[in-house]
Design a protein around this motif. Sequence first.
Motif, PDB file in Angstrom:
ATOM      1  N   UNK A 210      -4.905  -2.699   3.606  1.00  0.00           N
ATOM      2  CA  UNK A 210      -5.510  -1.860   2.577  1.00  0.00           C
ATOM      3  C   UNK A 210      -5.037  -0.419   2.719  1.00  0.00           C
ATOM      4  N   UNK A 211      -5.102   0.283   1.618  1.00  0.00           N
ATOM      5  CA  UNK A 211      -4.741   1.693   1.641  1.00  0.00           C
ATOM      6  C   UNK A 211      -5.738   2.441   2.508  1.00  0.00           C
ATOM      7  N   UNK A 212      -5.240   3.207   3.451  1.00  0.00           N
ATOM      8  CA  UNK A 212      -6.098   3.991   4.329  1.00  0.00           C
ATOM      9  C   UNK A 212      -5.687   5.447   4.315  1.00  0.00           C
ATOM     10  N   UNK A 213      -6.241   6.199   5.221  1.00  0.00           N
ATOM     11  CA  UNK A 213      -5.946   7.624   5.288  1.00  0.00           C
ATOM     12  C   UNK A 213      -4.592   7.861   5.936  1.00  0.00           C
ATOM     13  N   UNK A 214      -4.311   7.140   7.019  1.00  0.00           N
ATOM     14  CA  UNK A 214      -3.063   7.346   7.742  1.00  0.00           C
ATOM     15  C   UNK A 214      -1.910   6.588   7.096  1.00  0.00           C
ATOM     16  N   UNK A 215      -0.715   7.177   7.200  1.00  0.00           N
ATOM     17  CA  UNK A 215       0.486   6.488   6.738  1.00  0.00           C
ATOM     18  C   UNK A 215       1.153   5.798   7.927  1.00  0.00           C
ATOM     19  N   UNK A 216       1.783   4.673   7.645  1.00  0.00           N
ATOM     20  CA  UNK A 216       2.415   3.875   8.687  1.00  0.00           C
ATOM     21  C   UNK A 216       3.837   3.524   8.275  1.00  0.00           C
ATOM     22  N   UNK A 217       4.783   3.699   9.207  1.00  0.00           N
ATOM     23  CA  UNK A 217       6.143   3.230   9.009  1.00  0.00           C
ATOM     24  C   UNK A 217       6.343   1.931   9.775  1.00  0.00           C
TER      25      UNK A 217
ATOM     26  N   UNK B 238       0.812  -1.222   0.000  1.00  0.00           N
ATOM     27  CA  UNK B 238       0.000   0.000   0.000  1.00  0.00           C
ATOM     28  C   UNK B 238       0.845   1.272   0.000  1.00  0.00           C
ATOM     29  N   UNK B 239       0.374   2.270  -0.724  1.00  0.00           N
ATOM     30  CA  UNK B 239       1.154   3.494  -0.903  1.00  0.00           C
ATOM     31  C   UNK B 239       1.310   4.272   0.392  1.00  0.00           C
ATOM     32  N   UNK B 240       0.489   3.974   1.386  1.00  0.00           N
ATOM     33  CA  UNK B 240       0.608   4.684   2.657  1.00  0.00           C
ATOM     34  C   UNK B 240       1.487   3.941   3.658  1.00  0.00           C
ATOM     35  N   UNK B 241       2.233   2.946   3.188  1.00  0.00           N
ATOM     36  CA  UNK B 241       3.143   2.197   4.049  1.00  0.00           C
ATOM     37  C   UNK B 241       4.586   2.501   3.640  1.00  0.00           C
ATOM     38  N   UNK B 242       5.404   2.872   4.613  1.00  0.00           N
ATOM     39  CA  UNK B 242       6.834   3.042   4.400  1.00  0.00           C
ATOM     40  C   UNK B 242       7.547   1.936   5.173  1.00  0.00           C
TER      41      UNK B 242
ATOM     42  N   UNK C 197       5.709   9.760   9.246  1.00  0.00           N
ATOM     43  CA  UNK C 197       4.430   9.109   8.954  1.00  0.00           C
ATOM     44  C   UNK C 197       3.471   9.433  10.094  1.00  0.00           C
ATOM     45  N   UNK C 198       2.241   8.933   9.968  1.00  0.00           N
ATOM     46  CA  UNK C 198       1.252   9.140  11.029  1.00  0.00           C
ATOM     47  C   UNK C 198       1.359   8.110  12.139  1.00  0.00           C
ATOM     48  N   UNK C 199       1.937   6.945  11.806  1.00  0.00           N
ATOM     49  CA  UNK C 199       2.080   5.879  12.778  1.00  0.00           C
ATOM     50  C   UNK C 199       3.450   5.224  12.611  1.00  0.00           C
ATOM     51  N   UNK C 200       3.939   4.625  13.694  1.00  0.00           N
ATOM     52  CA  UNK C 200       5.152   3.818  13.628  1.00  0.00           C
ATOM     53  C   UNK C 200       4.891   2.528  14.389  1.00  0.00           C
ATOM     54  N   UNK C 201       5.010   1.402  13.691  1.00  0.00           N
ATOM     55  CA  UNK C 201       4.669   0.116  14.281  1.00  0.00           C
ATOM     56  C   UNK C 201       5.722  -0.923  13.938  1.00  0.00           C
ATOM     57  N   UNK C 202       5.833  -1.924  14.786  1.00  0.00           N
ATOM     58  CA  UNK C 202       6.613  -3.088  14.418  1.00  0.00           C
ATOM     59  C   UNK C 202       5.881  -3.835  13.308  1.00  0.00           C
ATOM     60  N   UNK C 203       6.611  -4.631  12.556  1.00  0.00           N
ATOM     61  CA  UNK C 203       5.969  -5.457  11.535  1.00  0.00           C
ATOM     62  C   UNK C 203       4.920  -6.360  12.172  1.00  0.00           C
TER      63      UNK C 203
ATOM     64  N   UNK D 292      10.794  -5.007  -1.499  1.00  0.00           N
ATOM     65  CA  UNK D 292      10.457  -5.397  -0.133  1.00  0.00           C
ATOM     66  C   UNK D 292      10.438  -4.196   0.811  1.00  0.00           C
ATOM     67  N   UNK D 293      11.165  -3.152   0.461  1.00  0.00           N
ATOM     68  CA  UNK D 293      11.241  -1.922   1.251  1.00  0.00           C
ATOM     69  C   UNK D 293      11.147  -0.734   0.306  1.00  0.00           C
ATOM     70  N   UNK D 294      10.840   0.437   0.858  1.00  0.00           N
ATOM     71  CA  UNK D 294      10.825   1.653   0.038  1.00  0.00           C
ATOM     72  C   UNK D 294      11.431   2.842   0.778  1.00  0.00           C
ATOM     73  N   UNK D 295      12.260   2.549   1.775  1.00  0.00           N
ATOM     74  CA  UNK D 295      12.879   3.592   2.589  1.00  0.00           C
ATOM     75  C   UNK D 295      14.037   2.969   3.361  1.00  0.00           C
TER      76      UNK D 295
END
Length: 245
Positions: free
Chosen positions: A203-210, A4-8, A187-193, A32-35
């Motif tokens: 799914x693509x959502x409003x918030x971005x997540x790293x 999803x485009x909102x995932x880094x 991003x809007x969120x930072x989470x472990x995998x 597999x990664x984009x950052x």
Amino acid sequence: MGFPVNVLANADDFGYSASVNKAVLFCFENGYINSATLLTNTPGFDEAVQMVRDNQCVKNIGIHVNLAEGRPLTNLGDAFLNADGCFNLQKTGKASSFFTKAEKQALATEISAQINKGLSQGIAINHIDSHYHLHTLPGLFNLFLHTAGQFNLKMRLAQTYREGSYLKFWYRRYINSRVTARKLNYTDRFESVGHFLLQGRFNVGVESTEVMLHPDFDTAGNLTDHFEAETMVNWLNYLKQLPNN
């Protein structure tokens, strides 16, 4: 392969070693990664910089500020170092540590030096985080927030989910609110995998997540996560489930 485009999906520790650099490049090439965030005081730094220059797929590069291991770039003084002149994590990484004015200035100078070393290579740098998440600690957070603002760089949030302790959760919410108030959040969120997958953020959502990975190759030549091997396995399995993968 994509997600999803909102995932880094960020690779920490780029520049740590030749095997890490090889794995980070491999992950970029395969989607597999984009950052990624780059260590500037480690043996693989020059090679990592060259990889950025030579490969268009290597993008969204930040600085992985390192106050935890290796030698500082500046004359930091003995207060934060061990007998070999390397960072002493027991001194820099205590959650309760508060530093004198002179110590804060020395640490701020070192943080800036590491960022400037990355910028001096002529590659685009757009965000910062830190080795062992030291930027989230009470004694260091303000230094990182101020420096991110000075350089106009985005900054990794502290974990945005509760992990065992309500006290840590509310502290992290507080410091994250200060980052976002200055519009410096990467991003809007930072989470472990693991937490990302547990929440089913497919799914693509409003918030971005790293999410954070530590790509490396093991002794058998298999792609792994050198912090927690299961993380890479779970991430690749997740990517395989996505449409068009």
